[in-house]
Design a protein around this motif. Structure first.
Motif, PDB file in Angstrom:
ATOM      1  N   LYS A  34       0.856  -1.171   0.003  1.00 15.46           N
ATOM      2  CA  LYS A  34       0.066   0.014  -0.101  1.00 15.46           C
ATOM      3  C   LYS A  34       0.976   1.077   0.009  1.00 15.46           C
ATOM      4  O   LYS A  34       0.525   2.332  -0.678  1.00 15.46           O
ATOM      5  N   ASP A  35       1.870   1.127   0.631  1.00 15.69           N
ATOM      6  CA  ASP A  35       2.729   2.549   0.771  1.00 15.69           C
ATOM      7  C   ASP A  35       3.518   2.978  -0.452  1.00 15.69           C
ATOM      8  O   ASP A  35       3.766   3.934  -0.595  1.00 15.69           O
ATOM      9  N   SER A  36       3.381   2.260  -1.566  1.00 12.54           N
ATOM     10  CA  SER A  36       4.027   2.334  -2.892  1.00 12.54           C
ATOM     11  C   SER A  36       2.965   3.099  -3.752  1.00 12.54           C
ATOM     12  O   SER A  36       3.396   3.533  -4.577  1.00 12.54           O
ATOM     13  N   ILE A  37       1.721   3.441  -3.290  1.00  8.33           N
ATOM     14  CA  ILE A  37       0.590   3.633  -3.821  1.00  8.33           C
ATOM     15  C   ILE A  37       0.784   5.533  -3.484  1.00  8.33           C
ATOM     16  O   ILE A  37       0.233   5.681  -2.816  1.00  8.33           O
ATOM     17  N   LYS A  38       1.492   6.152  -4.594  1.00  6.30           N
ATOM     18  CA  LYS A  38       1.753   7.385  -4.180  1.00  6.30           C
ATOM     19  C   LYS A  38       1.254   8.516  -5.582  1.00  6.30           C
ATOM     20  O   LYS A  38       0.456   9.571  -5.460  1.00  6.30           O
ATOM     21  N   ASN A  39       1.838   7.983  -6.697  1.00  5.33           N
ATOM     22  CA  ASN A  39       1.630   9.086  -7.894  1.00  5.33           C
ATOM     23  C   ASN A  39       1.357   8.316  -9.083  1.00  5.33           C
ATOM     24  O   ASN A  39       1.650   6.854  -8.991  1.00  5.33           O
ATOM     25  N   TRP A  40       0.604   8.771  -9.830  1.00  7.10           N
ATOM     26  CA  TRP A  40       0.269   8.244 -11.249  1.00  7.10           C
ATOM     27  C   TRP A  40       1.567   7.982 -11.920  1.00  7.10           C
ATOM     28  O   TRP A  40       2.366   8.964 -11.865  1.00  7.10           O
ATOM     29  N   GLU A  41       1.504   7.352 -13.177  1.00 11.68           N
ATOM     30  CA  GLU A  41       2.614   7.313 -13.906  1.00 11.68           C
ATOM     31  C   GLU A  41       2.559   8.443 -15.067  1.00 11.68           C
ATOM     32  O   GLU A  41       1.583   8.854 -14.979  1.00 11.68           O
ATOM     33  N   PRO A  42       3.593   8.954 -15.361  1.00 13.94           N
ATOM     34  CA  PRO A  42       3.422  10.098 -16.799  1.00 13.94           C
ATOM     35  C   PRO A  42       2.588   9.574 -17.691  1.00 13.94           C
ATOM     36  O   PRO A  42       2.169   8.262 -18.025  1.00 13.94           O
ATOM     37  N   LYS A  54      -6.833   6.197  -3.142  1.00 14.36           N
ATOM     38  CA  LYS A  54      -5.894   4.795  -2.832  1.00 14.36           C
ATOM     39  C   LYS A  54      -6.668   3.680  -2.382  1.00 14.36           C
ATOM     40  O   LYS A  54      -6.628   2.674  -2.871  1.00 14.36           O
ATOM     41  N   GLN A  55      -7.835   3.967  -1.534  1.00 14.20           N
ATOM     42  CA  GLN A  55      -8.818   2.888  -1.083  1.00 14.20           C
ATOM     43  C   GLN A  55      -9.634   2.268  -1.936  1.00 14.20           C
ATOM     44  O   GLN A  55      -9.927   1.182  -2.210  1.00 14.20           O
ATOM     45  N   ARG A  56      -9.945   3.173  -2.780  1.00 12.52           N
ATOM     46  CA  ARG A  56     -10.767   2.772  -4.250  1.00 12.52           C
ATOM     47  C   ARG A  56     -10.074   1.934  -4.998  1.00 12.52           C
ATOM     48  O   ARG A  56     -10.525   0.978  -5.527  1.00 12.52           O
ATOM     49  N   ILE A  57      -8.922   2.200  -5.525  1.00  9.71           N
ATOM     50  CA  ILE A  57      -7.961   1.492  -6.264  1.00  9.71           C
ATOM     51  C   ILE A  57      -7.793   0.127  -5.519  1.00  9.71           C
ATOM     52  O   ILE A  57      -8.098  -0.819  -6.206  1.00  9.71           O
ATOM     53  N   ILE A  58      -7.499  -0.002  -4.475  1.00  9.62           N
ATOM     54  CA  ILE A  58      -7.447  -1.322  -3.718  1.00  9.62           C
ATOM     55  C   ILE A  58      -8.568  -2.041  -3.894  1.00  9.62           C
ATOM     56  O   ILE A  58      -8.350  -3.359  -3.938  1.00  9.62           O
ATOM     57  N   ASP A  59      -9.520  -1.696  -3.492  1.00 10.12           N
ATOM     58  CA  ASP A  59     -10.929  -2.208  -3.336  1.00 10.12           C
ATOM     59  C   ASP A  59     -11.275  -2.941  -5.057  1.00 10.12           C
ATOM     60  O   ASP A  59     -11.744  -3.803  -4.693  1.00 10.12           O
ATOM     61  N   MET A  60     -11.031  -1.725  -5.774  1.00 11.31           N
ATOM     62  CA  MET A  60     -11.267  -2.419  -7.153  1.00 11.31           C
ATOM     63  C   MET A  60     -10.406  -3.399  -7.708  1.00 11.31           C
ATOM     64  O   MET A  60     -10.810  -4.384  -8.264  1.00 11.31           O
ATOM     65  N   VAL A  61      -9.085  -3.323  -7.146  1.00  5.32           N
ATOM     66  CA  VAL A  61      -8.057  -4.453  -7.568  1.00  5.32           C
ATOM     67  C   VAL A  61      -8.483  -5.831  -6.908  1.00  5.32           C
ATOM     68  O   VAL A  61      -8.458  -6.860  -7.598  1.00  5.32           O
ATOM     69  N   ILE A  62      -8.711  -5.682  -5.731  1.00  6.36           N
ATOM     70  CA  ILE A  62      -9.223  -7.001  -5.004  1.00  6.36           C
ATOM     71  C   ILE A  62     -10.548  -7.566  -5.321  1.00  6.36           C
ATOM     72  O   ILE A  62     -10.481  -8.570  -5.635  1.00  6.36           O
ATOM     73  N   ASN A  63     -11.686  -6.695  -5.875  1.00  2.00           N
ATOM     74  CA  ASN A  63     -12.376  -7.308  -6.387  1.00  2.00           C
ATOM     75  C   ASN A  63     -12.438  -7.509  -7.677  1.00  2.00           C
ATOM     76  O   ASN A  63     -12.988  -8.690  -8.099  1.00  2.00           O
ATOM     77  N   GLU A  64     -11.710  -7.252  -8.553  1.00  2.00           N
ATOM     78  CA  GLU A  64     -11.041  -7.730  -9.873  1.00  2.00           C
ATOM     79  C   GLU A  64     -10.383  -9.057  -9.867  1.00  2.00           C
ATOM     80  O   GLU A  64     -10.754  -9.946 -10.475  1.00  2.00           O
ATOM     81  N   THR A  65      -9.719  -9.345  -8.821  1.00  2.00           N
ATOM     82  CA  THR A  65      -8.963 -10.479  -8.896  1.00  2.00           C
ATOM     83  C   THR A  65      -9.450 -11.401  -7.769  1.00  2.00           C
ATOM     84  O   THR A  65      -8.771 -12.601  -7.869  1.00  2.00           O
ATOM     85  N   LYS A  66     -10.602 -11.273  -7.043  1.00  2.00           N
ATOM     86  CA  LYS A  66     -10.756 -12.318  -6.008  1.00  2.00           C
ATOM     87  C   LYS A  66     -11.273 -13.773  -6.650  1.00  2.00           C
ATOM     88  O   LYS A  66     -10.788 -14.717  -5.822  1.00  2.00           O
ATOM     89  N   ASN A  67     -11.570 -13.676  -7.796  1.00  2.00           N
ATOM     90  CA  ASN A  67     -11.912 -14.847  -8.469  1.00  2.00           C
ATOM     91  C   ASN A  67     -10.796 -15.608  -9.553  1.00  2.00           C
ATOM     92  O   ASN A  67     -11.223 -16.511 -10.157  1.00  2.00           O
TER      93      ASN A  67
END
Length: 75
Positions: A34-42, A54-67
């Motif tokens: 989580k600590d590495s989530i700071k800035n977008w890429e160029p 950050k939490q929204r991104i985490i939640d979406m990634v977890i949901n996308e990969t859970k199955n």
């Protein structure tokens, strides 16, 4: 959302922006730091990512990969 990566990071393409999240590939999954989530890429590197986004991104990634065969978790 598109997720790609290597043994040491994942790249998330999210709302036409990309973020690189450091982590570690394990058997059956990937642990992202989580600590590495700071800035977008160029070209959006000047846009900081606040705690809510950050939490929204985490939640979406977890949901996308859970199955999937490669589950992404965060610590």
């Amino acid at each position: 959302m598109k997720i790609t990566g290597t043994r040491s990071y994942i790249k998330i393409e999210f709302e036409e922006k990309v973020i690189k999240i450091k982590g570690e590939l394990l058997v059956g999954g990937f642990v992202a730091y989580k600590d590495s989530i700071k800035n977008w890429e160029p070209p959006h590197e000047s846009e900081k990512i606040d705690d809510l986004e950050k939490q929204r991104i985490i939640d979406m990634v977890i949901n996308e990969t859970k199955n999937s065969h490669l589950v992404i978790t965060f610590e």
